[in-house]
Design a protein around this motif. Structure first.
Motif, PDB file in Angstrom:
ATOM      1  N   LEU A  71      22.190  50.000  36.462  1.00  0.00           N
ATOM      2  CA  LEU A  71      22.764  48.713  36.198  1.00  0.00           C
ATOM      3  C   LEU A  71      24.131  48.601  35.372  1.00  0.00           C
ATOM      4  CD1 LEU A  71      19.470  46.684  35.301  1.00  0.00           C
ATOM      5  CD2 LEU A  71      20.829  46.202  37.109  1.00  0.00           C
ATOM      6  N   PHE A  72      24.287  49.920  34.407  1.00  0.00           N
ATOM      7  CA  PHE A  72      24.961  49.805  33.645  1.00  0.00           C
ATOM      8  C   PHE A  72      26.505  50.279  34.737  1.00  0.00           C
ATOM      9  CE2 PHE A  72      23.148  51.161  29.600  1.00  0.00           C
ATOM     10  CZ  PHE A  72      23.197  49.870  29.433  1.00  0.00           C
ATOM     11  N   ALA A  73      26.277  51.171  35.728  1.00  0.00           N
ATOM     12  CA  ALA A  73      27.310  51.407  36.481  1.00  0.00           C
ATOM     13  C   ALA A  73      27.598  50.287  37.470  1.00  0.00           C
ATOM     14  CB  ALA A  73      27.048  52.509  37.476  1.00  0.00           C
ATOM     15  N   PHE A  74      26.666  49.529  37.733  1.00  0.00           N
ATOM     16  CA  PHE A  74      27.126  48.368  38.857  1.00  0.00           C
ATOM     17  C   PHE A  74      27.835  47.296  37.803  1.00  0.00           C
ATOM     18  CE2 PHE A  74      25.703  43.972  40.397  1.00  0.00           C
ATOM     19  CZ  PHE A  74      26.332  44.078  41.624  1.00  0.00           C
ATOM     20  N   GLY A  75      27.673  47.125  36.756  1.00  0.00           N
ATOM     21  CA  GLY A  75      28.244  46.303  35.531  1.00  0.00           C
ATOM     22  C   GLY A  75      29.939  46.668  35.796  1.00  0.00           C
ATOM     23  N   LEU A  76      29.839  48.024  35.543  1.00  0.00           N
ATOM     24  CA  LEU A  76      31.405  48.299  35.465  1.00  0.00           C
ATOM     25  C   LEU A  76      32.026  48.445  36.702  1.00  0.00           C
ATOM     26  CD1 LEU A  76      30.564  51.731  33.271  1.00  0.00           C
ATOM     27  CD2 LEU A  76      32.151  49.662  32.615  1.00  0.00           C
ATOM     28  N   LEU A  77      31.459  48.540  37.809  1.00  0.00           N
ATOM     29  CA  LEU A  77      31.967  48.273  39.280  1.00  0.00           C
ATOM     30  C   LEU A  77      32.496  46.756  39.340  1.00  0.00           C
ATOM     31  CD1 LEU A  77      29.783  50.317  41.620  1.00  0.00           C
ATOM     32  CD2 LEU A  77      32.249  50.776  41.028  1.00  0.00           C
ATOM     33  N   LEU A  78      31.410  45.847  38.769  1.00  0.00           N
ATOM     34  CA  LEU A  78      31.875  44.376  38.845  1.00  0.00           C
ATOM     35  C   LEU A  78      33.137  44.328  37.979  1.00  0.00           C
ATOM     36  CD1 LEU A  78      28.485  42.494  38.718  1.00  0.00           C
ATOM     37  CD2 LEU A  78      29.948  43.014  40.805  1.00  0.00           C
ATOM     38  N   THR A  79      33.169  44.767  36.914  1.00  0.00           N
ATOM     39  CA  THR A  79      34.474  44.536  35.869  1.00  0.00           C
ATOM     40  C   THR A  79      35.619  45.166  36.729  1.00  0.00           C
ATOM     41  OG1 THR A  79      33.079  44.835  34.032  1.00  0.00           O
ATOM     42  CG2 THR A  79      35.289  45.291  33.782  1.00  0.00           C
ATOM     43  N   MET A  80      35.491  46.074  37.287  1.00  0.00           N
ATOM     44  CA  MET A  80      36.555  46.808  38.025  1.00  0.00           C
ATOM     45  C   MET A  80      37.078  45.684  39.159  1.00  0.00           C
ATOM     46  SD  MET A  80      37.038  49.792  40.658  1.00  0.00           S
ATOM     47  CE  MET A  80      36.012  48.833  41.901  1.00  0.00           C
ATOM     48  N   VAL A  81      36.029  45.063  40.013  1.00  0.00           N
ATOM     49  CA  VAL A  81      36.770  44.088  40.911  1.00  0.00           C
ATOM     50  C   VAL A  81      37.181  43.039  40.313  1.00  0.00           C
ATOM     51  CG1 VAL A  81      35.717  42.665  42.506  1.00  0.00           C
ATOM     52  CG2 VAL A  81      34.690  44.808  42.370  1.00  0.00           C
ATOM     53  N   VAL A  82      36.793  42.402  39.226  1.00  0.00           N
ATOM     54  CA  VAL A  82      37.394  41.298  38.521  1.00  0.00           C
ATOM     55  C   VAL A  82      38.955  41.732  38.036  1.00  0.00           C
ATOM     56  CG1 VAL A  82      37.427  40.276  36.203  1.00  0.00           C
ATOM     57  CG2 VAL A  82      35.351  40.326  37.462  1.00  0.00           C
ATOM     58  N   GLN A  83      39.056  42.999  37.329  1.00  0.00           N
ATOM     59  CA  GLN A  83      40.393  43.418  37.055  1.00  0.00           C
ATOM     60  C   GLN A  83      41.246  43.505  38.151  1.00  0.00           C
ATOM     61  OE1 GLN A  83      39.802  46.756  34.549  1.00  0.00           O
ATOM     62  NE2 GLN A  83      39.134  45.813  32.886  1.00  0.00           N
ATOM     63  N   LEU A  84      40.897  44.057  39.376  1.00  0.00           N
ATOM     64  CA  LEU A  84      41.624  43.957  40.475  1.00  0.00           C
ATOM     65  C   LEU A  84      41.996  42.613  41.069  1.00  0.00           C
ATOM     66  CD1 LEU A  84      39.952  46.973  42.612  1.00  0.00           C
ATOM     67  CD2 LEU A  84      42.206  46.966  41.634  1.00  0.00           C
ATOM     68  N   LEU A  85      41.008  41.896  40.908  1.00  0.00           N
ATOM     69  CA  LEU A  85      41.461  40.570  41.287  1.00  0.00           C
ATOM     70  C   LEU A  85      42.364  39.826  40.401  1.00  0.00           C
ATOM     71  CD1 LEU A  85      38.115  38.861  42.701  1.00  0.00           C
ATOM     72  CD2 LEU A  85      40.044  39.467  43.877  1.00  0.00           C
ATOM     73  N   ALA A  86      42.416  40.261  39.015  1.00  0.00           N
ATOM     74  CA  ALA A  86      43.176  39.588  37.860  1.00  0.00           C
ATOM     75  C   ALA A  86      44.811  40.051  38.231  1.00  0.00           C
ATOM     76  CB  ALA A  86      42.839  40.156  36.695  1.00  0.00           C
ATOM     77  N   LEU A  87      44.855  40.998  39.101  1.00  0.00           N
ATOM     78  CA  LEU A  87      46.291  41.501  39.270  1.00  0.00           C
ATOM     79  C   LEU A  87      46.859  40.522  40.307  1.00  0.00           C
ATOM     80  CD1 LEU A  87      45.819  45.413  40.045  1.00  0.00           C
ATOM     81  CD2 LEU A  87      46.645  44.405  37.776  1.00  0.00           C
ATOM     82  N   VAL A  88      46.315  39.659  41.094  1.00  0.00           N
ATOM     83  CA  VAL A  88      46.976  38.896  41.842  1.00  0.00           C
ATOM     84  C   VAL A  88      46.566  37.380  41.587  1.00  0.00           C
ATOM     85  CG1 VAL A  88      47.010  40.455  44.033  1.00  0.00           C
ATOM     86  CG2 VAL A  88      44.842  39.007  43.591  1.00  0.00           C
ATOM     87  N   MET A  89      45.629  37.128  40.663  1.00  0.00           N
ATOM     88  CA  MET A  89      45.296  35.576  40.060  1.00  0.00           C
ATOM     89  C   MET A  89      44.838  35.713  38.755  1.00  0.00           C
ATOM     90  SD  MET A  89      41.618  35.397  42.153  1.00  0.00           S
ATOM     91  CE  MET A  89      42.248  35.926  43.816  1.00  0.00           C
ATOM     92  N   PRO A  90      44.773  34.509  38.019  1.00  0.00           N
ATOM     93  CA  PRO A  90      44.449  34.460  36.869  1.00  0.00           C
ATOM     94  C   PRO A  90      43.024  35.353  36.607  1.00  0.00           C
ATOM     95  CG  PRO A  90      45.078  32.338  37.420  1.00  0.00           C
ATOM     96  CD  PRO A  90      44.910  33.066  38.496  1.00  0.00           C
ATOM     97  N   LEU A  91      42.972  35.714  35.275  1.00  0.00           N
ATOM     98  CA  LEU A  91      41.376  36.466  34.938  1.00  0.00           C
ATOM     99  C   LEU A  91      40.261  35.679  35.130  1.00  0.00           C
ATOM    100  CD1 LEU A  91      40.131  38.908  34.010  1.00  0.00           C
ATOM    101  CD2 LEU A  91      40.537  38.070  31.725  1.00  0.00           C
ATOM    102  N   TRP A  92      40.412  34.302  34.831  1.00  0.00           N
ATOM    103  CA  TRP A  92      39.218  33.394  34.801  1.00  0.00           C
ATOM    104  C   TRP A  92      38.878  33.268  36.361  1.00  0.00           C
ATOM    105  CZ3 TRP A  92      39.643  28.957  37.929  1.00  0.00           C
ATOM    106  CH2 TRP A  92      41.153  28.322  38.044  1.00  0.00           C
ATOM    107  N   ALA A  93      39.999  33.067  37.304  1.00  0.00           N
ATOM    108  CA  ALA A  93      39.598  32.936  38.873  1.00  0.00           C
ATOM    109  C   ALA A  93      38.855  34.267  39.290  1.00  0.00           C
ATOM    110  CB  ALA A  93      41.114  32.533  39.542  1.00  0.00           C
ATOM    111  N   GLY A  94      39.361  35.432  38.874  1.00  0.00           N
ATOM    112  CA  GLY A  94      38.485  36.424  39.352  1.00  0.00           C
ATOM    113  C   GLY A  94      37.120  36.631  38.927  1.00  0.00           C
ATOM    114  N   CYS A  95      37.054  36.381  37.646  1.00  0.00           N
ATOM    115  CA  CYS A  95      35.627  36.263  37.279  1.00  0.00           C
ATOM    116  C   CYS A  95      34.733  35.059  37.940  1.00  0.00           C
ATOM    117  CB  CYS A  95      35.596  35.806  35.669  1.00  0.00           C
ATOM    118  SG  CYS A  95      36.118  37.280  34.605  1.00  0.00           S
ATOM    119  N   LEU A  96      35.345  34.021  38.233  1.00  0.00           N
ATOM    120  CA  LEU A  96      34.880  33.079  38.863  1.00  0.00           C
ATOM    121  C   LEU A  96      34.268  33.343  40.581  1.00  0.00           C
ATOM    122  CD1 LEU A  96      33.766  30.148  39.051  1.00  0.00           C
ATOM    123  CD2 LEU A  96      35.968  29.310  39.986  1.00  0.00           C
ATOM    124  N   ILE A  97      35.169  34.059  40.887  1.00  0.00           N
ATOM    125  CA  ILE A  97      35.065  34.638  42.571  1.00  0.00           C
ATOM    126  C   ILE A  97      33.806  35.372  42.404  1.00  0.00           C
ATOM    127  CG2 ILE A  97      36.133  35.879  44.514  1.00  0.00           C
ATOM    128  CD1 ILE A  97      38.599  34.614  43.877  1.00  0.00           C
TER     129      ILE A  97
END
Length: 152
Positions: A71-97
């Motif tokens: 579960l910890f590893a899955f959370g870290l992977l999700l954080t990585m996906v959010v940060q990758l999306l934050a490179l091309v859009m606002p952080l809140w939008a990446g979290c929402l997606i």
């Protein structure tokens, strides 16, 4: 683990008696041997149950630890996906997606799980019809036997 002791040797024959043991002595010996055998089987079953419980407990603990780390590893992977999306859009939008995708997956899993539970509940056997049929068969056989017995 309890050790099984061999049964006591038979007592020497009394003077003036035949070397053959009496029926009562034989029944007594058989009873003692059966009791010792049952006690031994119970002790063996207890030992096996303890060994199984110990290894099952250890296995369950290790699986629980693996689940927590997963579960910890899955959370870290999700954080990585959010940060990758934050490179091309606002952080809140990446979290929402990411949150919407997770909610869709959770809804699909919940729906499939509920369907499986309903199917399992519908597959629950009802013994009443078979019991009624068995009782009726026995009743018919008894009546037929009584009629044949009275006819003779």
């Amino acid at each position: 683990m309890a050790q099984n002791q061999p049964p006591a040797p038979p007592p020497p024959p009394a003077p003036g008696r035949s070397p053959q043991p009496s029926l009562g002595e034989l029944v007594s010996r058989i009873s003692e041997n059966v009791s010792a055998l049952v006690r031994g089987e119970i002790a063996l079953a207890k030992a096996k149950a303890m060994r199984m419980a110990t290894s099952s407990g250890l296995g369950a603990g290790l699986l629980g630890g693996a689940a927590v780390l997963g579960l910890f590893a899955f959370g870290l992977l999700l954080t990585m996906v959010v940060q990758l999306l934050a490179l091309v859009m606002p952080l809140w939008a990446g979290c929402l997606i990411v949150a919407i995708i997770l909610l869709i997956i959770a809804a699909v899993l919940a729906y499939v799980g509920l369907q499986k539970l309903k199917a399992a509940k519908a597959d629950n056997p009802d013994p009443r019809p078979n019991l009624k049929q068995s009782v009726e068969t026995v009743r018919t056989a008894v009546v037929a036997g009584l009629e044949r017995g009275n006819a003779q």
